[in-house]
Design a protein around this motif. Structure first.
Motif, PDB file in Angstrom:
ATOM      1  N   LEU A  11      -0.303   6.742  -8.383  1.00 29.65           N
ATOM      2  CA  LEU A  11      -0.817   5.417  -8.068  1.00 29.65           C
ATOM      3  C   LEU A  11      -2.068   5.563  -7.215  1.00 29.65           C
ATOM      4  CD1 LEU A  11       0.000   2.431  -8.477  1.00 29.65           C
ATOM      5  CD2 LEU A  11       1.289   2.583  -6.343  1.00 29.65           C
ATOM      6  N   VAL A  12      -3.110   4.856  -7.581  1.00 25.82           N
ATOM      7  CA  VAL A  12      -4.331   4.819  -6.778  1.00 25.82           C
ATOM      8  C   VAL A  12      -4.551   3.366  -6.388  1.00 25.82           C
ATOM      9  CG1 VAL A  12      -6.806   5.281  -6.685  1.00 25.82           C
ATOM     10  CG2 VAL A  12      -5.298   6.781  -8.028  1.00 25.82           C
ATOM     11  N   GLN A  13      -4.582   3.120  -5.100  1.00 23.13           N
ATOM     12  CA  GLN A  13      -4.677   1.749  -4.604  1.00 23.13           C
ATOM     13  C   GLN A  13      -5.800   1.633  -3.578  1.00 23.13           C
ATOM     14  OE1 GLN A  13      -2.589  -0.040  -6.841  1.00 23.13           O
ATOM     15  NE2 GLN A  13      -1.904  -1.183  -5.036  1.00 23.13           N
ATOM     16  N   PRO A  14      -6.502   0.508  -3.549  1.00 23.11           N
ATOM     17  CA  PRO A  14      -7.542   0.329  -2.529  1.00 23.11           C
ATOM     18  C   PRO A  14      -6.937  -0.010  -1.177  1.00 23.11           C
ATOM     19  CG  PRO A  14      -7.437  -1.581  -3.978  1.00 23.11           C
ATOM     20  CD  PRO A  14      -6.500  -0.577  -4.547  1.00 23.11           C
ATOM     21  N   VAL A  15      -7.654   0.342  -0.143  1.00 26.45           N
ATOM     22  CA  VAL A  15      -7.254  -0.027   1.215  1.00 26.45           C
ATOM     23  C   VAL A  15      -7.076  -1.535   1.306  1.00 26.45           C
ATOM     24  CG1 VAL A  15      -8.061  -0.166   3.609  1.00 26.45           C
ATOM     25  CG2 VAL A  15      -8.332   1.959   2.330  1.00 26.45           C
ATOM     26  N   GLY A  16      -6.003  -1.954   1.960  1.00 26.88           N
ATOM     27  CA  GLY A  16      -5.751  -3.377   2.133  1.00 26.88           C
ATOM     28  C   GLY A  16      -4.928  -4.008   1.032  1.00 26.88           C
ATOM     29  N   SER A  17      -4.656  -3.277  -0.031  1.00 29.36           N
ATOM     30  CA  SER A  17      -3.856  -3.830  -1.133  1.00 29.36           C
ATOM     31  C   SER A  17      -2.366  -3.655  -0.831  1.00 29.36           C
ATOM     32  CB  SER A  17      -4.219  -3.132  -2.439  1.00 29.36           C
ATOM     33  OG  SER A  17      -3.874  -1.769  -2.391  1.00 29.36           O
ATOM     34  N   PRO A  18      -1.519  -4.436  -1.493  1.00 35.07           N
ATOM     35  CA  PRO A  18      -0.074  -4.290  -1.272  1.00 35.07           C
ATOM     36  C   PRO A  18       0.498  -3.124  -2.070  1.00 35.07           C
ATOM     37  CG  PRO A  18      -0.483  -6.048  -2.819  1.00 35.07           C
ATOM     38  CD  PRO A  18      -1.836  -5.557  -2.383  1.00 35.07           C
ATOM     39  N   LEU A  19       1.717  -2.755  -1.718  1.00 35.31           N
ATOM     40  CA  LEU A  19       2.389  -1.639  -2.381  1.00 35.31           C
ATOM     41  C   LEU A  19       3.849  -1.996  -2.634  1.00 35.31           C
ATOM     42  CD1 LEU A  19       2.459   1.476  -3.180  1.00 35.31           C
ATOM     43  CD2 LEU A  19       3.373   1.828  -0.881  1.00 35.31           C
ATOM     44  N   PRO A  61       8.085   3.852  12.969  1.00 36.93           N
ATOM     45  CA  PRO A  61       7.406   2.546  12.913  1.00 36.93           C
ATOM     46  C   PRO A  61       6.017   2.701  12.323  1.00 36.93           C
ATOM     47  CG  PRO A  61       7.503   3.368  15.167  1.00 36.93           C
ATOM     48  CD  PRO A  61       8.337   4.295  14.332  1.00 36.93           C
ATOM     49  N   GLN A  62       5.708   1.923  11.317  1.00 33.31           N
ATOM     50  CA  GLN A  62       4.426   2.099  10.646  1.00 33.31           C
ATOM     51  C   GLN A  62       4.164   0.901   9.759  1.00 33.31           C
ATOM     52  OE1 GLN A  62       4.929   5.604   8.212  1.00 33.31           O
ATOM     53  NE2 GLN A  62       7.084   5.141   8.123  1.00 33.31           N
ATOM     54  N   ASN A  63       3.288   1.114   8.833  1.00 34.16           N
ATOM     55  CA  ASN A  63       2.777   0.056   7.990  1.00 34.16           C
ATOM     56  C   ASN A  63       3.658  -0.205   6.775  1.00 34.16           C
ATOM     57  OD1 ASN A  63       0.742  -1.776   7.184  1.00 34.16           O
ATOM     58  ND2 ASN A  63      -0.058  -0.252   5.758  1.00 34.16           N
ATOM     59  N   LEU A  64       4.846   0.342   6.744  1.00 32.01           N
ATOM     60  CA  LEU A  64       5.695   0.252   5.570  1.00 32.01           C
ATOM     61  C   LEU A  64       7.005  -0.459   5.889  1.00 32.01           C
ATOM     62  CD1 LEU A  64       5.226   3.947   4.430  1.00 32.01           C
ATOM     63  CD2 LEU A  64       4.108   1.955   3.441  1.00 32.01           C
ATOM     64  N   SER A  65       7.647  -0.974   4.872  1.00 36.76           N
ATOM     65  CA  SER A  65       8.966  -1.569   5.015  1.00 36.76           C
ATOM     66  C   SER A  65       9.799  -1.176   3.807  1.00 36.76           C
ATOM     67  CB  SER A  65       8.880  -3.089   5.141  1.00 36.76           C
ATOM     68  OG  SER A  65       8.320  -3.642   3.969  1.00 36.76           O
ATOM     69  N   SER A  77       7.765  -0.875   0.466  1.00 34.79           N
ATOM     70  CA  SER A  77       6.679  -1.851   0.351  1.00 34.79           C
ATOM     71  C   SER A  77       5.701  -1.731   1.501  1.00 34.79           C
ATOM     72  CB  SER A  77       7.249  -3.284   0.348  1.00 34.79           C
ATOM     73  OG  SER A  77       8.180  -3.462  -0.677  1.00 34.79           O
ATOM     74  N   SER A  78       4.522  -2.274   1.226  1.00 33.44           N
ATOM     75  CA  SER A  78       3.525  -2.460   2.274  1.00 33.44           C
ATOM     76  C   SER A  78       2.728  -3.703   1.941  1.00 33.44           C
ATOM     77  CB  SER A  78       2.591  -1.261   2.378  1.00 33.44           C
ATOM     78  OG  SER A  78       1.549  -1.524   3.300  1.00 33.44           O
ATOM     79  N   LYS A  79       2.363  -4.460   2.952  1.00 32.10           N
ATOM     80  CA  LYS A  79       1.543  -5.648   2.712  1.00 32.10           C
ATOM     81  C   LYS A  79       0.074  -5.266   2.598  1.00 32.10           C
ATOM     82  CE  LYS A  79       4.646  -8.922   4.956  1.00 32.10           C
ATOM     83  NZ  LYS A  79       4.809  -9.928   6.038  1.00 32.10           N
TER      84      LYS A  79
END
Lengths: 111, 110
Positions: A11-19, A61-65, A77-79
């Motif tokens: 998967l290649v995703q841009p910064v700021g995109s959801p996951l 604790p980080q940017n993921l859930s 997931s990530s927002k």
């Protein structure tokens, strides 16, 4: 026999995109489920684990859930992705604490 | 928290030579597991040891758990190119989790 499915493979995703990464297990009930991340050439970092539906324990604790909406489904997931979220994400399951069975992993590159 | 240190970090061997990786802890371990991760692949469970001084063999691989249950080793006899990969030890941390060692990356030169 028990199998674990994880997708997508890359998967290649841009910064700021959801996951959203999904992992499903077949052939077993009430498995313990885990999300690990591996940076290139590095060890395995435990992110989340779940021992039952709706039960999530966070290790870092980080940017993921993570969520576990069904017994054999585990979602990461990530927002808003950060560059530092790049890595190899591995889902794993275990029953009765006897070793992990890992999925084939998702290589995430955040650009 | 509990930690397991693994040495060496890297090892290059000629095909046919032996290889050993070590896993060490400052505290007594309830068990030790070993995994192999091929380049580009995911970790695959190899074996679990639980008893003091336990030795298990899988073909050319010999796994040992120390008498004090604070260390473990994985020894490969007469390495082959198929042995290439990273070998991780892991141990139980709490009721549901395992922590992994830092891994030993093995390269086998043909």
């Amino acid at each position: 026999s028990q199998t674990i499915h994880q997708w997508p493979a890359t998967l290649v995703q841009p910064v700021g995109s959801p996951l959203s990464l999904e992992c499903t297990v077949e052939g077993t009930s009430n498995p313990n489920l885990y999300w690990y991340r591996q940076a290139a050439g590095r060890g395995l970092q435990l992110l989340f684990y779940s021992v039952g539906i709706g039960q999530i324990s966070s290790e870092v604790p980080q940017n993921l859930s993570a969520s576990r909406p069904q017994d054999r489904q585990f979602i990461l997931s990530s927002k808003k992705l950060l560059l530092s979220d790049s890595g190899f994400y591995l889902c794993a399951w275990s029953v009765s604490g006897y070793g992990y069975t890992f999925g084939s992993g998702t290589r995430l590159t955040v650009v | 928290g509990q930690q397991v240190m693994q040495i060496p970090q890297y090892q290059h061997v000629q095909e046919g030579e032996d290889f050993t990786t070590y896993c060490n802890s400052s505290t007594t371990l309830s068990n030790i597991q070993w995994y192999k991760q091929r380049p580009g692949g995911h970790p695959v469970f190899l074996i679990q040891l639980v008893k003091s001084g336990e030795v298990k063999k899988q073909k050319r691989l010999t796994f040992q758990f120390g008498e004090a249950k604070k260390n473990s080793s994985l020894h490969i006899t007469a390495t082959q190119t198929t042995d290439v990969g990273t070998y991780f030890c892991a141990t139980t941390s709490g009721t549901y989790k395992y922590i992994f060692g830092t891994g030993t990356r093995l390269k086998v030169l043909a």
